[in-house]
Design a protein around this motif. Structure first.
Motif, PDB file in Angstrom:
ATOM      1  N   THR A 138      74.783  21.024 -26.230  1.00 20.58           N
ATOM      2  CA  THR A 138      75.974  20.168 -26.198  1.00 20.58           C
ATOM      3  C   THR A 138      76.033  19.203 -27.383  1.00 20.58           C
ATOM      4  O   THR A 138      76.884  18.327 -27.423  1.00 20.58           O
ATOM      5  CB  THR A 138      76.018  19.374 -24.878  1.00 20.58           C
ATOM      6  N   SER A 139      75.122  19.366 -28.348  1.00 22.79           N
ATOM      7  CA  SER A 139      75.133  18.494 -29.529  1.00 22.79           C
ATOM      8  C   SER A 139      74.412  19.158 -30.688  1.00 22.79           C
ATOM      9  O   SER A 139      73.564  20.038 -30.488  1.00 22.79           O
ATOM     10  CB  SER A 139      74.460  17.150 -29.221  1.00 22.79           C
ATOM     11  N   VAL A 140      74.745  18.700 -31.887  1.00 18.11           N
ATOM     12  CA  VAL A 140      74.049  19.167 -33.091  1.00 18.11           C
ATOM     13  C   VAL A 140      72.577  18.783 -33.036  1.00 18.11           C
ATOM     14  O   VAL A 140      71.693  19.579 -33.385  1.00 18.11           O
ATOM     15  CB  VAL A 140      74.721  18.566 -34.346  1.00 18.11           C
ATOM     16  N   ASN A 141      72.283  17.573 -32.565  1.00 17.08           N
ATOM     17  CA  ASN A 141      70.887  17.129 -32.487  1.00 17.08           C
ATOM     18  C   ASN A 141      70.068  18.004 -31.542  1.00 17.08           C
ATOM     19  O   ASN A 141      68.879  18.233 -31.770  1.00 17.08           O
ATOM     20  CB  ASN A 141      70.826  15.664 -32.033  1.00 17.08           C
ATOM     21  N   PHE A 176      65.737  21.752 -31.145  1.00 13.79           N
ATOM     22  CA  PHE A 176      65.330  23.034 -30.567  1.00 13.79           C
ATOM     23  C   PHE A 176      64.587  23.881 -31.597  1.00 13.79           C
ATOM     24  O   PHE A 176      63.479  24.373 -31.351  1.00 13.79           O
ATOM     25  CB  PHE A 176      66.575  23.759 -30.066  1.00 13.79           C
ATOM     26  N   PHE A 177      65.173  24.015 -32.776  1.00 18.80           N
ATOM     27  CA  PHE A 177      64.548  24.851 -33.799  1.00 18.80           C
ATOM     28  C   PHE A 177      63.363  24.141 -34.472  1.00 18.80           C
ATOM     29  O   PHE A 177      62.423  24.793 -34.928  1.00 18.80           O
ATOM     30  CB  PHE A 177      65.584  25.304 -34.818  1.00 18.80           C
ATOM     31  N   LYS A 178      63.414  22.811 -34.509  1.00 16.53           N
ATOM     32  CA  LYS A 178      62.264  22.069 -35.044  1.00 16.53           C
ATOM     33  C   LYS A 178      61.032  22.307 -34.187  1.00 16.53           C
ATOM     34  O   LYS A 178      59.898  22.272 -34.668  1.00 16.53           O
ATOM     35  CB  LYS A 178      62.598  20.574 -35.098  1.00 16.53           C
ATOM     36  N   ASN A 179      61.239  22.555 -32.902  1.00 17.32           N
ATOM     37  CA  ASN A 179      60.142  22.849 -31.983  1.00 17.32           C
ATOM     38  C   ASN A 179      59.783  24.334 -31.937  1.00 17.32           C
ATOM     39  O   ASN A 179      59.003  24.763 -31.078  1.00 17.32           O
ATOM     40  CB  ASN A 179      60.491  22.346 -30.576  1.00 17.32           C
ATOM     41  N   ARG A 180      60.370  25.110 -32.844  1.00 16.61           N
ATOM     42  CA  ARG A 180      60.003  26.518 -33.055  1.00 16.61           C
ATOM     43  C   ARG A 180      60.311  27.427 -31.855  1.00 16.61           C
ATOM     44  O   ARG A 180      59.603  28.399 -31.603  1.00 16.61           O
ATOM     45  CB  ARG A 180      58.517  26.644 -33.444  1.00 16.61           C
ATOM     46  N   PHE A 181      61.368  27.093 -31.122  1.00 13.03           N
ATOM     47  CA  PHE A 181      61.834  28.034 -30.102  1.00 13.03           C
ATOM     48  C   PHE A 181      62.470  29.241 -30.787  1.00 13.03           C
ATOM     49  O   PHE A 181      63.058  29.115 -31.875  1.00 13.03           O
ATOM     50  CB  PHE A 181      62.873  27.359 -29.193  1.00 13.03           C
ATOM     51  N   LYS A 182      62.372  30.382 -30.137  1.00 12.25           N
ATOM     52  CA  LYS A 182      62.910  31.616 -30.717  1.00 12.25           C
ATOM     53  C   LYS A 182      63.758  32.350 -29.676  1.00 12.25           C
ATOM     54  O   LYS A 182      63.220  33.095 -28.843  1.00 12.25           O
ATOM     55  CB  LYS A 182      61.772  32.515 -31.205  1.00 12.25           C
ATOM     56  N   PRO A 183      65.080  32.133 -29.702  1.00 15.06           N
ATOM     57  CA  PRO A 183      65.946  32.871 -28.778  1.00 15.06           C
ATOM     58  C   PRO A 183      65.976  34.359 -29.136  1.00 15.06           C
ATOM     59  O   PRO A 183      65.738  34.750 -30.287  1.00 15.06           O
ATOM     60  CB  PRO A 183      67.328  32.240 -28.997  1.00 15.06           C
ATOM     61  N   ILE A 223      74.031  32.231 -25.502  1.00 18.43           N
ATOM     62  CA  ILE A 223      74.054  30.845 -25.967  1.00 18.43           C
ATOM     63  C   ILE A 223      75.447  30.268 -25.744  1.00 18.43           C
ATOM     64  O   ILE A 223      76.442  30.781 -26.259  1.00 18.43           O
ATOM     65  CB  ILE A 223      73.673  30.744 -27.449  1.00 18.43           C
ATOM     66  N   TYR A 224      75.513  29.195 -24.960  1.00 15.66           N
ATOM     67  CA  TYR A 224      76.743  28.456 -24.708  1.00 15.66           C
ATOM     68  C   TYR A 224      76.657  27.130 -25.452  1.00 15.66           C
ATOM     69  O   TYR A 224      75.597  26.494 -25.468  1.00 15.66           O
ATOM     70  CB  TYR A 224      76.912  28.171 -23.219  1.00 15.66           C
ATOM     71  N   CYS A 225      77.760  26.683 -26.024  1.00 10.78           N
ATOM     72  CA  CYS A 225      77.700  25.391 -26.703  1.00 10.78           C
ATOM     73  C   CYS A 225      78.997  24.619 -26.555  1.00 10.78           C
ATOM     74  O   CYS A 225      80.055  25.177 -26.235  1.00 10.78           O
ATOM     75  CB  CYS A 225      77.299  25.545 -28.163  1.00 10.78           C
ATOM     76  N   THR A 246      78.500  21.945 -33.168  1.00 13.24           N
ATOM     77  CA  THR A 246      77.295  22.522 -32.563  1.00 13.24           C
ATOM     78  C   THR A 246      77.218  24.009 -32.876  1.00 13.24           C
ATOM     79  O   THR A 246      76.147  24.541 -33.201  1.00 13.24           O
ATOM     80  CB  THR A 246      77.309  22.294 -31.043  1.00 13.24           C
ATOM     81  N   LYS A 247      78.349  24.677 -32.805  1.00 11.40           N
ATOM     82  CA  LYS A 247      78.416  26.108 -33.145  1.00 11.40           C
ATOM     83  C   LYS A 247      77.986  26.351 -34.590  1.00 11.40           C
ATOM     84  O   LYS A 247      77.196  27.264 -34.879  1.00 11.40           O
ATOM     85  CB  LYS A 247      79.836  26.622 -32.929  1.00 11.40           C
ATOM     86  N   ARG A 248      78.480  25.508 -35.514  1.00  9.93           N
ATOM     87  CA  ARG A 248      78.130  25.672 -36.932  1.00  9.93           C
ATOM     88  C   ARG A 248      76.638  25.436 -37.164  1.00  9.93           C
ATOM     89  O   ARG A 248      76.029  26.107 -37.993  1.00  9.93           O
ATOM     90  CB  ARG A 248      78.971  24.724 -37.798  1.00  9.93           C
ATOM     91  N   GLU A 249      76.065  24.484 -36.433  1.00  8.91           N
ATOM     92  CA  GLU A 249      74.626  24.220 -36.586  1.00  8.91           C
ATOM     93  C   GLU A 249      73.809  25.417 -36.115  1.00  8.91           C
ATOM     94  O   GLU A 249      72.805  25.779 -36.739  1.00  8.91           O
ATOM     95  CB  GLU A 249      74.236  22.961 -35.818  1.00  8.91           C
TER      96      GLU A 249
END
Length: 227
Positions: A50-53, A58-65, A77-79, A84-87
């Motif tokens: 729900t936000s760019v942050n 999420f990616f800074k914590n190395r999650f891998k969808p 992925i819902y946003c 947020t979509k562009r990020e």
């Protein structure tokens, strides 16, 4: 006309958007910082941002969808919002559905996605729409706090004709030590406007989309109406 933006905006774009006669100051009223957590398996979950942050942390914590929709455990992925979509796109991921705010997303999930289970990656001050609504419909939902938002509560001594707000937490941070009276109030989206109504009876001008371009368009329209 002198306008206060309650977040930093690229100074180069302001004259292009509003003209040279408008004076703009930018003051940050909130501060965000990522929370470091250990990444875990995302299989069988749909993801909500729900936000760019939320995306950045999420990616800074190395999650891998898993975006391979042919795979059994792929992550939808819902946003909320185009930013947020562009990020997400910057990190190489698309979106299954983009909605304009959390309320609209909640209605969509309740109406069409009852059998999915959701992880919502968000900040500590995220509004409670989803975690209030979805469990009541027996939809599996878990909020994962992945960044902190701190309300700075600055004192603004300068006088402005108008102020622009971008989030409920930004409204609270400003309103704690400053008055909203006697200014035109511009707000990015209905959720932020709802928070402003807790602090003032002034008219609130709300952008149609949760985007900076929509806010600029709204301000231009109001400026033209005064000429």
């Amino acid at each position: 006309m002198k306008i206060l933006f309650t977040k930093n905006i690229d100074q180069a774009i302001i004259p292009k958007e509003l003209g040279g006669d408008i004076l703009v100051d930018c003051v940050e009223v909130i501060k965000t910082s990522p929370i470091i957590i250990s990444p875990f398996d995302l299989k069988n979950y749909s993801l909500i941002f729900t936000s760019v942050n939320g995306v950045m942390s999420f990616f800074k914590n190395r999650f891998k969808p898993n975006e391979d929709f042919t795979a059994k455990n792929y992550n939808k992925i819902y946003c909320v919002g185009e930013k947020t979509k562009r990020e997400l796109r910057k990190h190489g991921f698309g979106t299954f559905k983009v909605l304009k705010n959390a309320e609209t997303l909640s209605r969509f999930i309740i109406g069409k996605c009852q059998h999915e289970q959701f992880l919502h990656f968000c900040g500590n001050l995220a509004i409670n729409v989803l975690d209030n609504d979805l469990p009541l419909q027996n939809i599996k939902y878990k909020k994962v706090t992945i960044y902190n938002t701190e309300e700075i509560n600055p004192v603004i001594t300068e006088k402005y004709h108008a102020a622009v707000f971008f989030s409920p937490s930004g409204v609270r941070s400003f309103a704690r030590r400053n008055s909203l009276e006697g200014m035109k109030l511009f707000s990015i989206g209905e959720t932020t406007s709802g928070e402003l109504k807790n602090y003032t009876q002034e008219k609130i001008f709300t952008s149609g989309e949760n985007t900076l371009s929509s806010i600029f368009e709204l301000i231009r329209k109001e400026i033209r109406s005064r000429i």
